[in-house]
Design a protein around this motif. Structure first.
Motif, PDB file in Angstrom:
ATOM      1  N   SER A  79     -48.347  63.751 -21.598  1.00 30.53           N
ATOM      2  CA  SER A  79     -47.744  65.013 -21.193  1.00 30.53           C
ATOM      3  C   SER A  79     -47.881  65.173 -19.684  1.00 30.53           C
ATOM      4  O   SER A  79     -48.867  64.734 -19.087  1.00 30.53           O
ATOM      5  CB  SER A  79     -48.428  66.177 -21.914  1.00 30.53           C
ATOM      6  N   THR A  81     -48.018  68.171 -18.325  1.00 26.91           N
ATOM      7  CA  THR A  81     -48.831  69.371 -18.155  1.00 26.91           C
ATOM      8  C   THR A  81     -50.290  69.011 -17.875  1.00 26.91           C
ATOM      9  O   THR A  81     -50.885  68.189 -18.579  1.00 26.91           O
ATOM     10  CB  THR A  81     -48.747  70.255 -19.410  1.00 26.91           C
ATOM     11  N   ALA A 138     -42.416  69.459 -21.295  1.00 29.24           N
ATOM     12  CA  ALA A 138     -43.268  70.230 -20.379  1.00 29.24           C
ATOM     13  C   ALA A 138     -42.554  71.439 -19.791  1.00 29.24           C
ATOM     14  O   ALA A 138     -43.185  72.260 -19.112  1.00 29.24           O
ATOM     15  CB  ALA A 138     -43.758  69.326 -19.254  1.00 29.24           C
ATOM     16  N   TRP A 140     -40.400  71.351 -17.388  1.00 29.13           N
ATOM     17  CA  TRP A 140     -40.426  71.144 -15.945  1.00 29.13           C
ATOM     18  C   TRP A 140     -39.021  70.852 -15.428  1.00 29.13           C
ATOM     19  O   TRP A 140     -38.151  70.379 -16.177  1.00 29.13           O
ATOM     20  CB  TRP A 140     -41.328  69.960 -15.595  1.00 29.13           C
TER      21      TRP A 140
END
Length: 264
Positions: A79, A81, A138, A140
């Motif tokens: 991940s 994150t 995520a 993002w």
């Protein structure tokens, strides 16, 4: 050693009930793939053969380690994150795939006519290229990945080794952390080198694990740089480009060094 013998050696050493081998004859590539997930790693056999003639079994050991670690990393969930400090840019050739085996698009930016910038999540002994699936999980943006990666590459140390040939100086960055070529994206470092250089500044990223900066003072310097870059390109685990670049005012322009003492 030839590609046929190398292929057999790699298949013997990487054999596992969970894996299959796919050989692309036209490209001289061997893909080692997880049967269940379809995830895998493709290696360029001719480049490894060239490296074997210089390093013998060490070249094969390195590839086996690289593949084993890569396949192991693919089996683990990752991940973005809370892993911001582990995100870095990696330089690849423009012939490098833009999608994974599963047809998921990698996150990348155009760089020069010869190179692209991909982004990777460092996993210790290997890394995973960041794709749209990781971004989605995520939540993002591409801009966030880019900003973090470019910041992180500026934090890496830049250990320089220097050599001089016929009045031309050559600087090498070879820290073997997987991001030597990525340091070409550290603009403040390139500007420092530009201020230091008295002739023409040339830059080369023949493979992932080296960055060459040259202070060219005469025509011999171009010839030396061309031979040097080709040699590194042929022996690199992850080749990028055998061409060099002129660096001027923050821009990289590919140069073609033709025959002896001629450039275009």
């Amino acid at each position: 050693m030839d590609t046929k013998k190398l292929r057999k050696e790699l298949e013997n050493r990487l054999k596992h009930p969970s894996r299959q081998f796919i050989f692309e004859r036209e490209k001289d590539q061997l893909r080692i793939e997880n049967i269940r997930t379809g995830q895998g790693i493709t290696v360029e056999l001719p480049g490894i053969v060239a490296k074997w003639h210089e390093q013998k079994d060490k070249a094969i050991d390195e590839v086996v380690y690289f593949v084993e670690e890569g396949l192991r990393a693919m089996g683990n969930s990752v991940s973005l994150t809370d892993n911001e400090q582990k995100i870095f840019p990696v330089i690849r050739s423009t012939s490098f795939p833009t999608t994974s085996k599963d047809d998921v698009t990698f996150v990348f930016d155009e760089h020069t006519a010869e190179t692209r910038i991909y982004y990777a999540l460092d996993l210790g002994n290997s890394y995973r290229l960041i794709d749209e699936q990781l971004l989605l999980e995520a939540a993002w943006s591409v801009e966030r990945v880019r900003e973090i990666a470019l910041f992180n590459v500026r934090t890496l140390q830049v250990p320089l080794k220097e050599d001089e040939v016929a009045g031309n100086k050559f600087y090498f960055i070879r820290s073997n952390d997987g991001y030597d070529a990525s340091r070409i994206l550290n603009q403040s470092f390139l500007k420092e080198m530009e201020d230091r250089i008295t002739g023409t500044m040339a830059v080369a990223v023949p493979h992932q694990d080296v960055l060459i900066i040259a202070d060219i003072q005469n025509d011999t310097g171009y010839d030396v740089l061309a031979h040097m870059t080709m040699s590194f390109f042929a022996s690199g685990r992850v080749p990028i480009t055998a061409l060099s670049f002129i660096y001027e005012a923050g821009e990289l322009e590919p140069i073609f060094i033709m025959a002896k003492n001629k450039k275009k």
